[in-house]
Design a protein around this motif. Structure first.
Motif, short mmCIF file in Angstrom:
data_model
loop_
_atom_site.label_atom_id
_atom_site.label_comp_id
_atom_site.label_asym_id
_atom_site.label_seq_id
_atom_site.Cartn_x
_atom_site.Cartn_y
_atom_site.Cartn_z
N ILE A 20 0.85 -1.20 0.00
CA ILE A 20 0.00 0.00 0.00
C ILE A 20 0.88 1.24 0.00
O ILE A 20 1.76 1.38 0.87
CB ILE A 20 -0.94 0.01 1.23
N PRO A 21 0.65 2.17 -0.93
CA PRO A 21 1.54 3.34 -1.03
C PRO A 21 1.25 4.43 0.01
O PRO A 21 2.00 5.40 0.08
CB PRO A 21 1.25 3.86 -2.44
N TYR A 22 0.18 4.29 0.80
CA TYR A 22 -0.19 5.35 1.73
C TYR A 22 -0.01 4.90 3.18
O TYR A 22 0.03 3.71 3.49
CB TYR A 22 -1.66 5.76 1.52
N ARG A 23 0.05 5.90 4.06
CA ARG A 23 0.05 5.61 5.49
C ARG A 23 -1.33 5.11 5.90
O ARG A 23 -2.33 5.35 5.21
CB ARG A 23 0.39 6.88 6.28
N PRO A 24 -1.43 4.40 7.03
CA PRO A 24 -2.73 3.85 7.46
C PRO A 24 -3.82 4.90 7.61
O PRO A 24 -4.99 4.63 7.32
CB PRO A 24 -2.40 3.19 8.81
N LEU A 25 -3.45 6.13 8.04
CA LEU A 25 -4.47 7.17 8.20
C LEU A 25 -5.10 7.52 6.85
O LEU A 25 -6.33 7.61 6.74
CB LEU A 25 -3.85 8.42 8.83
#
Length: 511
Positions: free
Chosen positions: A354-359
């Motif tokens: 996943i390229p994004y942070r969990p938030l």
């Protein structure tokens, strides 16, 4: 004492007995040359046209009877006998003489009876939907039994559906709505008050309560706030909500909104106040607590163990709806060690793609769910359901396949959405969905410590919140062990013999 004075004093007495209720009508009427009469009824419980028709019939019958007496006293000539016979036939065609105290019938649905005047009986008759004519000189009362209780349509309120119990719902008519309440509370202690709001619109607002049970301080608060509303246009129940709230900027609703007459009845009998207008089928109930929004009529219509189980289930859904996404973000960002090793390895493998942070990942999914929900609400029913199902499946599968979010995040968000919809109240449902976002932000910044900070702020706010100047977080504060037990465990009806102390300071109030 003149007859006019007696009538005036009796009208005042009846107004006092019925507590000057807005829908109680009492007035003097012309009866015959020798006597005046008093007419009284609840306008919300009778058919006014039918009352006028039967009143006219009774007056005509009285005139016919008097004419017959006059003719009888003049003599027994053939012409007089013929005229007397004709009048007698007319009287027989219309019904039997009202002075005979027999039952008179005009329609199958109307029964007229005469009996001795008794105030206690009169109160019971009026509360049952009858119209009473009082003849003070002869100390008689004539009962016109023509109640018109409103029966609900097959459709119950769409946002408050239940499995068992009444399926009636309010409409945009005060007389119809108060009829649904008086059908359930046949007591003159149910008081209805009226106030006109809006200089240009002149909209009628009604509030009602049960005298002797109502929290008098809360009632005084409602009256003061309604009288203080100086506005030019009043056209929405939301305006009423804002003026009655203790803290309008709080995200938590401080008045319970419902369209169910059975729910209003149960709350009014606990000492609360209901406020309504002709503009909306919704009634506002106060004072309430935070936990009032988690109770439904099904809790009391189902078995004791079943009602208790679903209460506990709603409590669990509250925690998961608010905290589950925040816990997921905190664990993924800071506290991987709390997971079992096998699960931790699998999650790491998934989130590495996943390229994004969990938030950001959680925000994408939460906002997508909110968009689908809003779209399904605004569209017609047939299309809205399709958007909800197809949109959720297609977007959920596509967003995972594209590598924007992980499978576990989809599960977390879906479970959170389901938990939030368990809340019976739409207002609190919206509040819970909004609270998730600041908690998710705090969890992404500080992990579990952020969740603790957010929880502390929410609890402190709830402790300082009030509903019509009554504690909002009761029975937690002020602490009441018995009241706290009742929140989660539904007691049998035969044991529920005391009113909840959070709604009235008196300990001996009856539920």
């Amino acid at each position: 004492m003149t007859q006019k004075t007696e009538v005036t004093q009796e009208i005042k007495r009846l107004n006092i007995e019925f507590l000057h209720s807005s829908d109680f009508t009492v007035k003097e009427i012309e009866w015959n040359q020798d006597e005046k009469a008093i007419l009284c009824y609840y306008s919300s419980l009778v058919n006014k046209n039918e009352v006028d028709r039967n009143l006219f019939f009774l007056k005509q019958l009285g005139k016919t009877s008097n004419q017959a007496k006059d003719i009888k006293g003049k003599g027994n000539s053939d012409a007089q006998k013929g005229e007397q016979s004709e009048l007698k036939n007319n009287s027989n065609d219309r019904g039997s003489n009202s002075e005979n105290q027999n039952v008179l019938s005009q329609d199958d649905s109307v029964t007229i009876t005469t009996e001795q005047y008794d105030l206690k009986k009169l109160i019971g008759y009026v509360c049952d939907g009858e119209t009473i004519i009082i003849l003070l000189q002869s100390q008689k009362m004539i009962r016109l039994s023509s109640p018109e209780f409103v029966h609900g349509t097959p459709e119950e309120p769409e946002n408050e559906q239940i499995l068992r119990g009444s399926h009636e719902g309010f409409v945009e008519s005060f007389d119809a709505n108060i009829s649904l309440i008086r059908k359930r509370i046949r007591n003159n202690k149910l008081v209805v008050k009226k106030i006109i709001l809006g200089k240009n619109t002149r909209t009628a607002v009604y509030y009602y309560y049960v005298d002797g049970l109502v929290d008098k301080e809360a009632l005084k608060t409602v009256e003061n706030r309604l009288n203080a509303m100086e506005i030019d246009e009043f056209y929405s129940i939301g305006q009423l909500n804002d003026h009655l709230d203790d803290q309008v900027w709080s995200p938590f609703p401080q008045l319970l909104s419902t369209e169910r007459p059975d729910r209003v009845t149960a709350n009014v009998l606990e000492g609360k106040i209901a406020i309504m207008t002709d503009l909306s089928p919704a009634a506002l109930i106060g004072p309430v607590t935070f936990f009032s929004f988690y109770q439904t009529p099904d809790d009391f219509n189902s078995r004791v163990f079943v009602g208790t189980f679903y209460r506990l289930l709603r409590g669990f859904s509250l925690l998961s709806a608010i905290f589950l996404p925040a816990f997921y973000i905190a664990i993924i960002s800071f506290h991987f060690e709390v997971l079992p090793l096998e699960l931790a390895n699998k999650i790491k493998t998934d989130i590495n793609q996943i390229p994004y942070r969990p938030l950001i990942e959680a925000m994408i999914m939460e906002l997508t769910i909110e968009l689908i929900r809003e779209a399904s609400v605004r569209l017609p029913k047939s299309i809205g359901q399709t958007i909800g199902i197809v949109g959720g499946l297609v977007i959920g599968d596509a967003i995972v396949s594209a590598g924007l979010v992980s499978n576990l995040m989809v599960i977390v968000v879906a479970f959170t959405a389901i938990s939030s919809f368990v809340v019976p109240s739409i207002e609190l449902n919206s509040t819970i969905r909004l609270l998730r976002f600041p908690l998710m932000l705090l969890a992404s910044l500080f992990g579990f410590y952020g969740i603790v900070i957010g929880t502390f702020i929410i609890v402190v706010h709830l402790l300082n919140l009030s509903s019509l100047n009554r504690p909002y977080f009761s029975p937690v504060v002020p602490f009441d062990p018995k009241g706290l037990y009742k929140l989660f465990f539904r007691k049998p009806h035969y044991k529920a013999n005391k009113q909840a102390t959070s709604f009235s300071p008196k300990e001996d109030d009856k539920a």
